[in-house]
Each structure stands twice: as C-alpha cells, then as structure tokens.
Design an enzyme around this catalytic site. Structure first.
Site: not given
Length: 849
Positions: A541-544, A657, A538
């Site tokens: 993101g910055g973390f995966g 955020d 989908l």
C-alpha cells in the site's frame, strides 16, 4: 315584399369558412417548419414547439427598420438572439423569407432583392428549415428535418452576439472571433467588440475591441476558467461548461445547464461586456448573473507588462519582485500602462560570467499571464526547461494543463484574494537574496555540518540502546505471550515516546478517548510472518507492506507494517486504530490489535483469504470468477457497510478513500471495507466540513472535495457510485485515459443516455446476468456520481433502491466532470500509480493488498 327564410345550416357553414380564412395565417405561424414553396412574410413567424423561441421580422427598440431573426417568444422581453440581415435592414414591412431555387434560405425585401442568404453548399434543393426547441434554426434536406448532424446550415454555427445552451464553439489552432456585438442597443449591425476562443496554451474565452484584447477568462483547466474569480468548482458544475470531441474529430466548448427549464444566455454586449443572463420569471426581467470585466483589474493588462493588479489593496498596481516601473513619473500619477522592467539582467543576458545562476521567485494566487506554451512534462522538468532557455521568463505547472512556459513578457497578471495559480518568475541570482560567500567558507560550513550530523546520529544511537523496550519483546513466542496485556494507548509510554504524541484523537474540535486495544509482541509477529518474508507478502500500500501471518495457535492474520518513511503519519495511524477498534459490522474489516516498538508501527487485522476486490475485478483471467450474483452481493455489502459508517455506528464516519483495493473479500467473497487511515469523524450536527488537506485517490474523489476540500457523507456516495460502475463494467475508472473519453463516468453516461446501458456490462457476465438488476445498478451508480452533492442520494436511499425492486429510481443529471487536457491531447496521460502532492493537496494511490 317577398320574405325569404334563411337556412341556419348555410349560415353556420359560411361562418366557419370566414373563420378559417381569418385564422389561416395564424395557423401557419404556429408551425415550426418551412418547406420548399412556402414563405414567411413580415407579420408571420415560426415558433418552436416549446414556444420559447420565435423566428420572424422585428424592429429593435425604437428603430423603424425591419430585421429578420430569432427572439424569445413567450416572455415579456423578447430579446433577439440571432439576426440574419444585420447589415442590410429592410425599410418597409414587406420583407419575406423563403427557400430559394438553390435550396438555401433567402430573405428578400419588397422589391424581391435579397438582403441575406444562408449561402450553404446544398446538395439537394429539396430542403426545409426548422426552428428547434434550443433556438437553433436548421436547414437540411426534407428527409432529415431538424437533424443537426445532417444540416446544410444552422444558426448555431453562424451566431451573432449570443451564446445559448447546447451551442458549440469550435476550438481550433487559431483565434476564433465567434460572436460580434451590436453597434448600439437598437442597431444590430456589427459593432466594435467580438468574443471567442483563443486556444494558445489552454483554451480561454477572450473579448476583443477590434483587434485589441479587452478581457480574457484565464485558461480552462478542465473544470473552471482559472481567471474568473467567482467560478469555483461548485458553480462550474452548476453552469455546465465542458470540452467535447465531436464525430468530426474537432473539439468544442459546450454548455449544458443543470435546469433545462431555465432561460439562460451569454452575450457580448454592444459596449463590450461578456454577460451571463437568466430570465427571472417572478420579476419579469433578465437577471445579470455575471459581467466581465467587472472591475478595473479585469481590464486586459491594466498594470502593463510584468505588473500585478490587486483589487483589494490601496495600490492596484505593483511590479513583480525583481522589476521596477519603466516610467516612474507616470506610475506615481496612476498611469500604469507602461508596465515594469527587469532590474538585474539574467545570467544568459550578462556580458560577463560573474554572478550565480538564475533562480525563481514564487508568486501565488494569480491569474496566470497570457500567451503560454504548454508541454506535457513534470514540474521539475518544467523548471529545467525554463532554466535552459534564455527566453523563458516564467513557468507554472497546473493540474490538467501541466507545464506552462512564458517566453515573452508576462502580460495581464492579476492577484486574487482567493484561488488562483502559482507562477514561478525567473530572476537573476542577485534578486533572490542569496548571500555570496567565498568557496572555502562554504566548504568549512559543509564539513562542520557533516561532523555535527555524525555526532548527533551517534548520540541518538547510544540513547536508543539505553531505552527499555516493551517488557515481552524478547520473550519466547508462545500462544500465551504473543498477545501482550491490553494497553490503553493514551497511557502507553512506548506509544507516547516513540510516536511523539498522545493516542487521544482530536477530530473537528471534539476529543475521542484513547481505545483499549491488544498490543502484540513484535518478535512474535516477525515469527508469524516468517520474518516478513517475500512469500508472505499480500500486497503493498501507500503506507507500507501487508503480510500474511499465522499465530502459534493457528489463527491466520494480516499484518500491515507501516514503512518508516511512510506518508502515513501519527494522525493517520491514530485514526486507523481508534476508528476501527470502535466499529463492529460484518462489512467492515476487523482490527485485532497493534504493535508499537521503537520505529516499528504495525496493525493486525483478520486475514482475508481472497485479498481485495481489484485482485479479481480488473484481472481478465479472474473476472469470470465474479459472476453477477457475487458482484451484486458485493455491491449490497459495501452499501450496507457505508450506511453503518454514515448513520448507524457510534461515530459518524466519512471514509474518504473508498475504492476497489480497499474492499477486502473473505473466504465467502463477502466484502469488507478497510483502510481507515484517511477517515474523518463528524460531529453530531455537522453535515459538511472544509479541509485544507485533500486526501484520496484520483478518479474516486467527489468534485467539491477535490477542488474545494468540502467533504460530507455525499463524498463517500460519489466514490461508491464510481466503484459500483467499476464492478458492473469490470473496468477501472481511469482506464479510459488513452481514449477520447476521460473517465468511466463519461463512458457510462453516454451509453446509458443512448439506451445502450447493457454495453457497459463486463463481457464475462453480460449473457448470464439479471438485466433488470444490472440496469437498476447502473442507474443508481449514475445518481451517485452527479456533480452536485445535493442531487446525490444518501446511502440509506441507495440501500433501499438496491434491495427493493419496486422502489422508483429518479433520473440522474448528466455529469460534467471532464478534462480539457485529456480531450485535446489523447496521447497525454498520467501514470495510474503516480502520487502527486503539494502543500494543499495529497492524492494517494495505493496498490491492492
């Protein structure tokens, strides 16, 4: 004797006539405009319409000489802010101001001899002069009285010793000595000190004593003058300095106070101090808010070249590491002006090739040296540029200025107790404490290290094979076994072993108990996402990565699979699990469970079929799908979700955020706030927290948070205001970097302030939207992005203003958040997806799901 009666009507008319004759000069004095054919004699004056300023003749202090200028009017201390004939005073009280034959302003003495003229290039002699409410005397054509953009001449462009709010100071390619001090307290003639702007490196305010520098403010980084210790981010926004680009294409320093009713001025005093003064009405005196130089270390280059001055220490001056006093005897006596010299020559300065390469010593918390060259390159490229240039003595990389390089001596360096910047000083290898080993010894050490690493990896692999995984990890993926029994994360051995810590979360000094949450079988999630295939992805993101999945029972889910090298550590993972598990609101994304197995950590959410808000909002082909009614519903939903977090949930939560990519949309386009990895919990009585680790996304962070680490519910309000303006305009806040404006906030303010707010609205909805509703939203957005957190509304007030058309909305204050680098060099821009980090700052930019 003949008796005559006196007609009472005649007496009344004579009385009125005498009164008019007596009051005539005073009526003239109350005017703020002088036109062709009129004159202003000594004893008469022009007064601005707000009665703050007066134009006329005066004698300063105990002097008997007469000068023509502008002074404050309705306060006791009528300080002079501008003087015309400062070099040619008039000895008598017969001076006069008039408009000359050529259309210029002219001050003459009793003999008719001119003592001062505006000497402007006037195309028409049909001119007029006006004293406007800012204290600016403007000479223009009679048809455009008071219009600064059509002025032939104005006192703000020809100042003496005083800088007032709304005055512009030009930033050009060379030093500008814009202000000149008086000779003494009672003598306005030009003195020994000047003040102006030096544009080299990045603009800074400088005070000169004749041609010698006396003090400088440090470089302007778009928010503060970095060499002024008191000037924190919050005071900067209150004081209102910024750099603007005018219609003539030139750049100017401007100053807009937060309260226009206050009388404020900056002055270069006759004895060489830059002072900021504010009129204290209760004390009936001018209050000095700041004065520079305020102590010895602020005197220019007090410790000499390559010296560092520290106010708080017992010894004010020290040489930088790798340097020693040039004149040791003078240094011991407290005369540091000789400065310091290098102990060991640099590699490129040595006659032999012996010795290692040069390196850099890190010095923190400094007022950076004077005379820098600026390059728009990264930190690593900046270092390489300095190493490859034998003349380079040091470099720094400062936010909004970028790479700064010093090819000459390091001059006027000061160490601050708080704040300051980091300087990398170039030193010879011998000054850096590096050991010199034979080459064969280095090779042996490297080989031994590699062997140890290989053995360690093998042992870890063998140990991991012997560890037990979760009981159902290898079971068949059936509807009954996909979801494992509910685990208390604080008691989960798998969690505590593989995640290296308890799931209990300690935030701001108070503990939040571990949350009971369903644990999912890893193999089942792999099957549900087609082994995490590309077609099921989908977003990233910055973390995966985030994948779409379907459980055996047909339920659709979204799986957030954290990268093994992710920046999201244990603390953020705990945050997201514990916070979302305790939150229940229709405008917050719902967490269904998690999976923790070995190095794999995953979060399972309800599936949002319409992805995230930015997927529609910033795509020209999809924007039209979000009509105004949908956009307004999204705005309201986000506001209600934030209100729940701030006030109505069991925990008082700051998201930190909030942005378009973190707003997910369900099948009915209802917004749901997601991504709580950076969220923080407030204690019951807390209203503001300071953090040493600033996290968030560029363009959405509130000024006080970005600069000082101070965050509160008002930090989320700021982010909401930015997001609201993005929803209305259909443009990213950072999409203006290639233009002369820095951000959407500045663009929106300009149009709103000019009465053109509808020009902000996305073209795809402009003709079909509810204009009153849109304008109401824009005004609410401008209130939310005000610089001061105190001036921003709460989310409760925002929801009320959105949902009630009868609620009155206050007028916002002009935001001053800007960037000098973006203004001065529009060709320079940062990549939107860049992730910048340091020990004190982490700014994450996450792509949409």
């Amino acid at each position: 004797m003949i008796s005559k009666s006196i007609n009472p009507v005649l007496v009344f008319l004579l009385s009125v006539s005498y009164s008019l004759l007596f009051l005539a000069p005073f009526c003239h004095a109350a005017n703020n405009t002088l036109t062709r054919g009129q004159s202003l004699k000594d004893g008469e004056s022009l007064i601005s319409v707000d009665e703050n300023f007066e134009l006329g003749f005066f004698s300063p202090g105990n002097s008997s000489l007469r000068y023509f200028g502008i002074r404050y009017y309705k306060i006791r201390d009528q300080a002079a802010i501008w003087v015309a004939n400062r070099e040619k005073p008039i000895s008598g009280s017969d001076g006069v101001l008039r408009i000359g034959e050529d259309g210029n302003l002219l001050v003459a003495d009793g003999n008719g001899s001119p003592v001062w003229s505006s000497n402007a290039s006037v195309v028409s002699n049909n001119t007029a002069a006006m004293l406007d409410p800012t204290g600016n005397l403007i000479l223009s054509s009679n048809d455009s009285i008071g219009e600064t953009d059509k002025a032939y001449w104005q006192s703000f462009s020809n100042p003496t010793d005083t800088y007032l709010p709304n005055m512009k100071v030009l930033i050009s390619s060379a030093e500008i000595h814009a202000f000149t001090s008086w000779k003494s307290a009672n003598d306005p003639s030009p003195g020994n000190f000047t003040m102006g702007v030096d544009p080299r490196g990045a603009p800074q305010i400088v005070v000169w004593e004749r041609s010698r520098r006396r003090w400088r403010s440090g470089h302007w980084n778009g928010l503060i003058f970095s060499g002024v210790p008191y000037m924190t981010a919050l005071t900067t926004y209150r004081y209102g300095f910024k750099v603007t680009r005018e219609s003539d294409g030139k750049f100017y320093f401007t100053y807009n106070p937060s309260d226009n009713s206050e009388l404020m001025r900056f002055q270069i005093t006759w004895n060489g101090f830059e002072e900021q003064k504010r009129w204290n009405e209760s004390a009936k005196t001018w209050q000095v808010m700041q004065s520079q130089p305020s102590e010895e270390c602020e005197n220019y280059n007090y410790c000499g070249n390559f010296g560092v001055c520290t106010s708080s220490g017992s010894h004010k001056c020290r040489c930088m590491e790798g340097f020693e006093p040039r004149q040791p005897d003078q240094w011991r006596r407290g005369n540091w002006s000789g400065g310091c010299g290098r102990r060991s020559p640099l590699q490129c300065q040595r006659n032999t090739s012996s010795g290692g390469e040069d390196g850099f010593k890190t010095l923190r918390g400094l007022k950076l040296p004077d005379f820098a060259d600026v390059e728009s390159i990264s930190l690593d490229a900046c270092r390489e540029m300095c190493l490859n240039n034998c003349s380079c003595k040091a470099y720094a990389h400062v936010s909004q200025i970028q790479c700064m390089i010093w090819n000459g001596d390091l001059i006027d360096v000061q160490r601050f107790v708080e704040g300051g910047n980091t300087l990398y000083v170039r030193l010879a290898d011998s000054e850096l404490g590096r050991s010199r080993m034979p080459t064969y010894v280095i090779i042996l050490i490297v080989l031994a290290g590699l062997a140890f690493l290989a053995i360690s990896i093998w042992l870890l692999w063998m140990l991991k094979k012997s560890l037990k995984v979760l009981p159902a990890a290898t079971s068949a993926c059936t509807s009954s076994k996909c979801e494992l029994p509910v685990y208390d994360l604080s008691k989960s051995k798998e969690y505590s072993t593989d995640a290296s810590g308890s799931a209990d979360l300690v935030i701001e000094g108070s503990q939040v108990n571990g949350s009971d949450l369903p644990m999912f079988n890893f193999n089942c999630l792999a099957a549900a996402t087609n082994n995490f295939s590309e077609e099921n992805k989908l977003g990233q993101g910055g973390f995966g990565l985030v994948y779409k999945g379907k459980l055996p029972g047909g339920k659709e889910i979204a799986v957030k699979r954290l990268s093994k090298i992710s920046g999201q550590g244990l603390q953020e993972f705990k945050n997201e699990i514990i916070l979302i598990a305790k939150l229940q609101h229709r405008n917050l994304v719902r967490l269904l469970g998690c999976s923790i197995q070995g190095d794999e950590k995953m979060l399972i959410y309800e599936y949002m079929p319409n992805k995230s808000l930015d997927y529609f909002l910033f795509d020209p082909d999809k924007q039209a799908l979000l009509d105004w009614s949908k956009r307004f519903a999204i705005i309201e939903g986000i506001a209600r979700g934030l209100l729940y977090l701030h006030r109505d949930s069991r925990l008082r939560i700051i998201h930190r955020d909030l942005k378009a990519s973190n707003i997910l949309l369900d099948e009915e386009m209802n917004p749901k706030i997601s991504d709580f990895g950076m969220a923080r919990i407030f204690g019951g009585n807390q209203s503001e927290i300071n953090t040493n680790r600033v996290v968030g996304t560029y363009g959405y962070m509130a000024p006080e948070y970005a600069m000082e680490g101070l965050f509160s519910v008002k930090s989320d309000v700021y982010s909401f205001g930015v997001l609201l303006l993005e929803i209305v305009s259909g443009r990213r806040n950072t999409s203006f970097r290639q233009t002369e404006r820095m951000i959407l906030i500045a663009y929106a303010w300009d149009l709103w302030n000019e009465g053109k707010a509808m020009d902000i609205v996305d073209l795809s909805i402009r003709d079909s939207c509810d204009e009153n509703e849109v304008l109401r939203c824009i005004q609410i957005g401008m209130l939310c992005v005000q610089d001061s957190a105190l001036h921003r509304p709460t989310m409760a007030s925002v929801v009320l203003m959105l949902e009630s058309s009868t609620t009155s909305i206050p007028l916002p204050r002009q935001p001053t958040f800007t960037s000098v680098r973006a203004s001065i060099d529009p060709e320079i821009s940062l990549e939107v997806q860049e992730v910048a980090s340091s020990s004190d700052l982490t700014v994450k930019v996450v792509a949409g799901r």
